[in-house]
Write an enzyme that holds these catalytic residues in place. Structure first.
Site, mmCIF file in Angstrom:
data_model
loop_
_atom_site.group_PDB
_atom_site.id
_atom_site.type_symbol
_atom_site.label_atom_id
_atom_site.label_comp_id
_atom_site.label_asym_id
_atom_site.label_seq_id
_atom_site.Cartn_x
_atom_site.Cartn_y
_atom_site.Cartn_z
ATOM 1 N N VAL A 63 0.810 -1.225 0.000
ATOM 2 C CA VAL A 63 0.000 0.000 0.000
ATOM 3 C C VAL A 63 0.844 1.276 0.000
ATOM 4 O O VAL A 63 0.326 2.358 -0.244
ATOM 5 C CB VAL A 63 -1.000 0.055 1.190
ATOM 6 C CG1 VAL A 63 -2.035 -1.053 1.097
ATOM 7 C CG2 VAL A 63 -0.286 0.061 2.537
ATOM 8 N N SER A 150 -5.324 4.192 15.985
ATOM 9 C CA SER A 150 -4.876 3.489 17.200
ATOM 10 C C SER A 150 -4.984 4.431 18.388
ATOM 11 O O SER A 150 -4.886 5.660 18.217
ATOM 12 C CB SER A 150 -3.409 3.066 17.037
ATOM 13 O OG SER A 150 -2.853 2.710 18.290
ATOM 14 N N TYR A 162 4.939 5.659 14.862
ATOM 15 C CA TYR A 162 3.593 5.058 14.770
ATOM 16 C C TYR A 162 2.524 6.052 15.240
ATOM 17 O O TYR A 162 1.483 6.218 14.602
ATOM 18 C CB TYR A 162 3.577 3.799 15.631
ATOM 19 C CG TYR A 162 2.310 2.970 15.588
ATOM 20 C CD1 TYR A 162 2.008 2.177 14.487
ATOM 21 C CD2 TYR A 162 1.433 2.944 16.670
ATOM 22 C CE1 TYR A 162 0.861 1.391 14.462
ATOM 23 C CE2 TYR A 162 0.296 2.162 16.661
ATOM 24 C CZ TYR A 162 0.008 1.382 15.556
ATOM 25 O OH TYR A 162 -1.136 0.609 15.547
HETATM 26 P P1 NAP Z 1 -1.635 -7.669 11.538
HETATM 27 O O1 NAP Z 1 -2.269 -8.911 12.034
HETATM 28 O O2 NAP Z 1 -0.144 -7.588 11.491
HETATM 29 O O3 NAP Z 1 -2.235 -7.359 10.075
HETATM 30 C C1 NAP Z 1 -1.755 -6.300 9.297
HETATM 31 C C2 NAP Z 1 -1.703 -6.755 7.853
HETATM 32 O O4 NAP Z 1 -1.250 -5.625 7.052
HETATM 33 C C3 NAP Z 1 -0.705 -7.890 7.629
HETATM 34 O O5 NAP Z 1 -1.231 -8.870 6.770
HETATM 35 C C4 NAP Z 1 0.464 -7.165 6.981
HETATM 36 O O6 NAP Z 1 1.271 -7.985 6.183
HETATM 37 C C5 NAP Z 1 -0.266 -6.131 6.153
HETATM 38 N N1 NAP Z 1 0.638 -5.099 5.694
HETATM 39 C C6 NAP Z 1 1.710 -4.571 6.355
HETATM 40 N N2 NAP Z 1 2.343 -3.698 5.575
HETATM 41 C C7 NAP Z 1 1.674 -3.661 4.389
HETATM 42 C C8 NAP Z 1 1.864 -2.973 3.177
HETATM 43 N N3 NAP Z 1 2.902 -2.137 3.004
HETATM 44 N N4 NAP Z 1 0.995 -3.176 2.176
HETATM 45 C C9 NAP Z 1 -0.040 -4.035 2.329
HETATM 46 N N5 NAP Z 1 -0.262 -4.739 3.444
HETATM 47 C C10 NAP Z 1 0.589 -4.555 4.458
HETATM 48 O O7 NAP Z 1 -2.099 -6.411 12.393
HETATM 49 P P2 NAP Z 1 -3.558 -6.010 12.957
HETATM 50 O O8 NAP Z 1 -3.521 -6.113 14.407
HETATM 51 O O9 NAP Z 1 -4.621 -6.684 12.166
HETATM 52 O O10 NAP Z 1 -3.543 -4.462 12.600
HETATM 53 C C11 NAP Z 1 -4.443 -3.902 11.647
HETATM 54 C C12 NAP Z 1 -4.454 -2.401 11.825
HETATM 55 O O11 NAP Z 1 -4.921 -2.093 13.134
HETATM 56 C C13 NAP Z 1 -3.078 -1.751 11.715
HETATM 57 O O12 NAP Z 1 -3.202 -0.534 11.034
HETATM 58 C C14 NAP Z 1 -2.675 -1.543 13.154
HETATM 59 O O13 NAP Z 1 -1.769 -0.465 13.296
HETATM 60 C C15 NAP Z 1 -4.021 -1.227 13.775
HETATM 61 N N6 NAP Z 1 -4.108 -1.446 15.217
HETATM 62 C C16 NAP Z 1 -3.981 -2.709 15.745
HETATM 63 C C17 NAP Z 1 -4.079 -2.875 17.117
HETATM 64 C C18 NAP Z 1 -3.969 -4.216 17.780
HETATM 65 O O14 NAP Z 1 -3.844 -4.263 19.011
HETATM 66 N N7 NAP Z 1 -4.019 -5.313 17.067
HETATM 67 C C19 NAP Z 1 -4.281 -1.766 17.933
HETATM 68 C C20 NAP Z 1 -4.411 -0.501 17.367
HETATM 69 C C21 NAP Z 1 -4.325 -0.365 15.997
HETATM 70 P P3 NAP Z 1 2.634 -8.578 6.839
HETATM 71 O O15 NAP Z 1 2.182 -9.525 7.915
HETATM 72 O O16 NAP Z 1 3.330 -9.225 5.692
HETATM 73 O O17 NAP Z 1 3.388 -7.388 7.401
#
Ligand code: NAP
Length: 254
Positions: A63, A150, A162
């Site tokens: 992205v 977040s 971040y």
């Molecule tokens: P996750 O399980 O790591 O999923 C994120 C996905 O985004 C992964 O498949 C990752 O691929 C993909 N990604 C990373 N860089 C990318 C790129 N350049 N282009 C396309 N895809 C990419 O994390 P999540 O917990 O679902 O997080 C989702 C969102 O929620 C994020 O924006 C995160 O900052 C936000 N968030 C999460 C939490 C939490 O506690 N889980 C809290 C606050 C905010 P790879 O695995 O190959 O990197």
């Protein structure tokens, strides 16, 4: 402004291969939506495709790369016919202090560490939203753009990159909401607290436990609870420009 019925929606979801994005894709599919799943992780996309019995389409894309985003969104919207729901969930973190004591001296956060996070979390959101928004406007589609921010958007030691990116997506969302309201298009953010997804695996478990003790509800959130937020934002036609906090009360006193 109109509500988007998620069961009838045609949705583009980024970060679809894992965590929140994956749960949002599966949740939307279960409701009857047509879903285009975008991620850079080809193996994760293949697992999602298999787990959904081939019911969605997948697009491998980084992205943060303008050319790849332009191509993937163009193909996804062609395949869907139109898009009325975008969920920007792709995101990473690369934590570190901006100035860190080391031996008798200090080291600083490398520019590359700053840029990597800003490029994916902030610029990636801009690039995908821009490509989808112009298609909504041109097509007269009264859609909604949802971006995952977040609780760190308020600022957090060790997360300067971040936090800046996650505050940035909220400001970008407010700007989009103001610009696109005249077209009947809404934009909103969701700021999760600590949600049980693979992204937490890289965190020191003791630090994570400490954070959880500061959550009034005393537990991690579930991806399903973030999907509930996406549903609310999509289906409440009067909600725009705002950031919905789903954090078990974590940010209540900030
Ligand atoms: P996750 O399980 O790591 O999923 C994120 C996905 O985004 C992964 O498949 C990752 O691929 C993909 N990604 C990373 N860089 C990318 C790129 N350049 N282009 C396309 N895809 C990419 O994390 P999540 O917990 O679902 O997080 C989702 C969102 O929620 C994020 O924006 C995160 O900052 C936000 N968030 C999460 C939490 C939490 O506690 N889980 C809290 C606050 C905010 P790879 O695995 O190959 O990197």
């Amino acid at each position: 402004m109109s509500a988007v019925d998620i069961g009838e929606s045609r949705a583009v979801v980024t970060g679809a291969a894992s965590g929140l994005g994956r749960e949002i894709c599966l949740g939307l599919l279960a409701e009857g939506a047509a879903v285009a799943a975008l991620d850079k992780d080809a193996a994760g996309l293949a697992r999602l495709l298999a787990d959904s019995d081939g019911a969605l389409t997948t697009y491998q894309v980084d992205v943060s790369r303008q050319d790849e985003v332009s191509d993937a969104v163009s193909r996804a919207v062609d395949d869907l016919g139109y898009v009325d729901l975008l969920v920007n969930s792709a995101g990473i973190y690369r934590d570190g202090l901006v100035v860190k004591p080391l031996d008798d001296d200090y080291v600083t956060m490398p520019l590359a560490q700053w840029r990597t996070v800003v490029d994916v979390d902030l610029t990636g959101t801009f690039l995908v939203s821009r490509e989808v928004a112009v298609r909504m406007v041109r097509g007269g589609v009264r859609g909604v753009i949802v971006t995952i921010s977040s609780v760190s958007r308020a600022g957090n030691a060790g997360q300067g990159n971040y936090a800046a990116a996650k505050a940035g997506v909220v400001a970008f969302t407010r700007s989009l909401a103001l610009e696109l309201a005249e077209h009947g298009i809404r934009a909103a953010a969701i700021a999760p607290g600590f949600i049980d997804t693979p992204i937490l695996a890289a965190m020191d478990p003791r630090r994570l436990d400490e954070h959880v003790t500061r959550v009034p509800l005393r537990r991690l959130g579930t991806p399903r609870e973030i999907f509930a937020g996406v549903r609310f934002v999509a289906e409440c036609g009067y909600f725009t420009g705002r950031c919905l906090e789903i954090d078990g009360g974590y940010a209540l006193d900030s």
